[in-house]
Design a protein around this motif. Structure first.
Motif: not given
Ligand SMILES: Nc1ncnc2c1ncn2[C@@H]1O[C@H](COP(=O)(O)OP(=O)(O)O)[C@@H](O)[C@H]1O
Ligand SMILES: [Mg+2]
Length: 232
Positions: A89-98
């Motif tokens: 609900e509260r976190v958006g992750f953009v990880f290494q790689g796509f």
């Protein structure tokens, strides 16, 4: 909601992997606070603890010591199920790689979580369209990830991370597969989204060329966070 409830505060975060002779202290006594609408970069060499720190801030990894308070919630006190909900609900992750789903179009990649959780409606579709527009990839909405450039894929990954309207946006090495110019553009888009949508934005990177669009820079070395002299 009070101002302080929108902040992220990390106090004396420590992470030790393993035990005894083989124990690795990946993060040591790290403290920071970031306000909503602020985009902060944490820069440090490979192995300095960036990913570990980010994972603790987003509730993916439990800290060995210290605590993290996000939007008034002390996530170190949450149980597993509560932490999963917090992340959703509260976190958006953009990880290494796509980590885009290769057989879904850009637009479908943004809609995959809402459709799994039964929340796919006109509002969600409109939100996906709006995000793709803001990120400059609206024209690529019907394309598969394999048909997009690295920079476009990263923009789609950013859009996907923003779909749940998270308070906290955590980004790990967003430019590692991009040349300097594309990388800088992606970071600028991230900065714009953080401002426009009043997010707490934290990006970790080893690449000092990517620090032009951030509000504040923290350095990490050997698991220890420092403010460089130029920082307020
Ligand atoms: N799951 C793990 N088990 C053991 N050691 C780990 C684990 N994850 C990371 N480390 C170690 O912690 C240190 C920091 O790693 P990491 O946070 O991935 O650094 P960075 O993202 O800055 O490259 C490194 O020495 C790494 O080998
Ligand atoms: Mg890393």
């Amino acid at each position: 909601m009070g101002r302080d409830e929108e902040d992220l505060v990390a106090q004396s975060l420590t992470k030790v992997f393993g035990a005894g002779d083989t124990a690795v202290e990946a993060v040591r006594d790290a403290s920071l606070s970031v306000r909503a609408g602020e985009f902060v970069a944490i820069v440090g060499p490979s192995g300095s603890g960036k990913t570990t720190l980010l994972a603790m801030l987003g509730g993916l990894l439990t800290a060995t010591g210290g605590r993290v308070i996000v939007g008034g919630t002390d996530i170190s006190r949450l149980n597993e199920a509560q932490r999963a909900r917090f992340r959703r609900e509260r976190v958006g992750f953009v990880f290494q790689g796509f980590n885009l789903v290769p057989y879904l179009t850009a637009e479908q990649n943004l809609l995959v979580i809402p459709s799994i959780s039964g929340k796919l409606d006109g509002q969600m579709r409109a939100r996906a369209g709006q995000l793709l527009q803001e990120l400059g990839v609206k024209k690529r909405a019907r394309h598969l990830p394999g048909e997009l450039s690295g920079g476009e894929r990263q923009r789609v990954a950013i859009g996907r991370a923003l779909m749940n309207d998270p308070l906290l946006v955590l980004v790990d090495e967003p430019t590692s597969n991009l040349d300097s110019e594309r990388g800088t553009e992606v970071v600028r888009s991230l900065a714009e989204e953080v401002k426009l949508r009043n997010k707490i934005g934290i990006m970790v990177t080893h690449d000092r060329r990517m620090l032009t669009h951030v509000d504040r820079i923290l350095e990490i070395a050997d698991g220890r966070l420092h403010s460089p002299e130029s920082s307020p």
